[in-house]
Design a protein around this motif. Structure first.
Motif, PDB file in Angstrom:
ATOM      1  N   ILE A  89      12.198  26.807  -1.905  1.00 35.58           N
ATOM      2  CA  ILE A  89      13.447  27.221  -2.823  1.00 35.58           C
ATOM      3  C   ILE A  89      14.409  26.307  -2.722  1.00 35.58           C
ATOM      4  CG2 ILE A  89      15.046  28.994  -2.377  1.00 35.58           C
ATOM      5  CD1 ILE A  89      13.024  30.843  -1.438  1.00 35.58           C
ATOM      6  N   PHE A 141      19.672  37.131   2.012  1.00 37.83           N
ATOM      7  CA  PHE A 141      18.358  36.258   2.648  1.00 37.83           C
ATOM      8  C   PHE A 141      19.214  35.676   4.185  1.00 37.83           C
ATOM      9  CE2 PHE A 141      16.293  32.179   3.491  1.00 37.83           C
ATOM     10  CZ  PHE A 141      15.150  32.787   3.995  1.00 37.83           C
ATOM     11  N   MET A 146      21.597  35.883  -7.960  1.00 36.45           N
ATOM     12  CA  MET A 146      21.036  34.921  -7.011  1.00 36.45           C
ATOM     13  C   MET A 146      22.036  34.533  -5.850  1.00 36.45           C
ATOM     14  SD  MET A 146      18.496  32.808  -6.728  1.00 36.45           S
ATOM     15  CE  MET A 146      18.281  31.665  -5.479  1.00 36.45           C
ATOM     16  N   VAL A 193      14.706  36.324  -3.176  1.00 36.29           N
ATOM     17  CA  VAL A 193      15.398  35.126  -3.560  1.00 36.29           C
ATOM     18  C   VAL A 193      14.246  34.420  -4.493  1.00 36.29           C
ATOM     19  CG1 VAL A 193      15.755  32.851  -2.786  1.00 36.29           C
ATOM     20  CG2 VAL A 193      16.751  34.938  -1.534  1.00 36.29           C
ATOM     21  N   GLU A 194      13.059  34.650  -4.151  1.00 33.85           N
ATOM     22  CA  GLU A 194      12.033  33.898  -4.924  1.00 33.85           C
ATOM     23  C   GLU A 194      11.785  34.351  -6.539  1.00 33.85           C
ATOM     24  OE1 GLU A 194       8.692  32.305  -1.713  1.00 33.85           O
ATOM     25  OE2 GLU A 194       8.628  34.391  -2.417  1.00 33.85           O
ATOM     26  N   VAL A 246      21.359  37.743  -3.520  1.00 31.03           N
ATOM     27  CA  VAL A 246      20.154  37.840  -2.989  1.00 31.03           C
ATOM     28  C   VAL A 246      20.463  36.669  -1.827  1.00 31.03           C
ATOM     29  CG1 VAL A 246      18.721  38.809  -4.677  1.00 31.03           C
ATOM     30  CG2 VAL A 246      18.802  36.311  -4.642  1.00 31.03           C
ATOM     31  N   SER A 247      20.683  35.465  -2.066  1.00 31.93           N
ATOM     32  CA  SER A 247      20.993  34.414  -1.043  1.00 31.93           C
ATOM     33  C   SER A 247      21.760  35.101   0.143  1.00 31.93           C
ATOM     34  CB  SER A 247      21.629  33.265  -1.688  1.00 31.93           C
ATOM     35  OG  SER A 247      20.694  32.482  -2.854  1.00 31.93           O
ATOM     36  N   GLN A 261      14.397  36.095  -8.036  1.00 33.14           N
ATOM     37  CA  GLN A 261      15.683  35.863  -8.651  1.00 33.14           C
ATOM     38  C   GLN A 261      15.720  34.472  -9.055  1.00 33.14           C
ATOM     39  OE1 GLN A 261      17.575  38.171  -9.532  1.00 33.14           O
ATOM     40  NE2 GLN A 261      18.588  36.648 -10.915  1.00 33.14           N
ATOM     41  N   LEU A 262      14.954  33.425  -8.348  1.00 36.75           N
ATOM     42  CA  LEU A 262      15.081  32.017  -8.745  1.00 36.75           C
ATOM     43  C   LEU A 262      14.173  31.709 -10.104  1.00 36.75           C
ATOM     44  CD1 LEU A 262      15.904  29.317  -7.840  1.00 36.75           C
ATOM     45  CD2 LEU A 262      13.740  29.073  -6.300  1.00 36.75           C
TER      46      LEU A 262
END
Length: 130
Positions: free
Chosen positions: A73, A50, A43, A17-18, A46-47, A20-21
């Motif tokens: 995030i 997560f 995003m 997530v980090e 992956v969210s 992709q952010l």
């Protein structure tokens, strides 16, 4: 491969997530619509991964460090959401400059054909029903 409910899986999902952010932030700054769409789709995925990693864990498993990363995030996503809203408003203003809205709505074909259409009446198809 680690189990979906393990802390290592959570760490891997959070790291994804980090990363992709960061890519999403770069695409937003570049103002490239195709890259932004691709990054947004990744995003979202992956969210979801997560969230799936969080669902199987006990609350005690989430450490202070993980919680701080999740808060970071959250705040970054809030800033990006606001930036996207501003970008959308700017795009609407630019479009309005290029294609100003008509002052008086006119019929599409009536004026060009020399027919004077009255603005008070509805089309026959709608007025016949009521």
């Amino acid at each position: 491969m680690t189990a979906p409910s393990s802390p290592a899986f959570l760490e891997h999902a959070l790291h994804a997530v980090e990363l992709q952010l960061q890519e999403l932030s770069a695409a937003l700054l570049a103002a490239d619509p195709l890259a932004l769409q691709t990054c947004s789709e990744r995003m979202r995925q992956v969210s979801v991964d997560f969230i799936a990693a969080l669902e199987g864990l006990q609350v005690a498993t989430v450490t202070q460090g993980l919680e701080q990363r999740i808060q970071q995030i959250h705040s970054t996503l809030s800033v990006q959401r606001d930036s996207l809203a501003r970008l959308a408003a700017l795009a609407e203003r630019q479009a309005a400059v290029l294609l100003p809205p008509p002052v008086h709505p006119t019929p599409t074909y009536g004026v060009a054909l020399g027919v004077q259409a009255s603005t008070a009446s509805a089309a026959r198809i709608y007025s016949a029903a009521g």
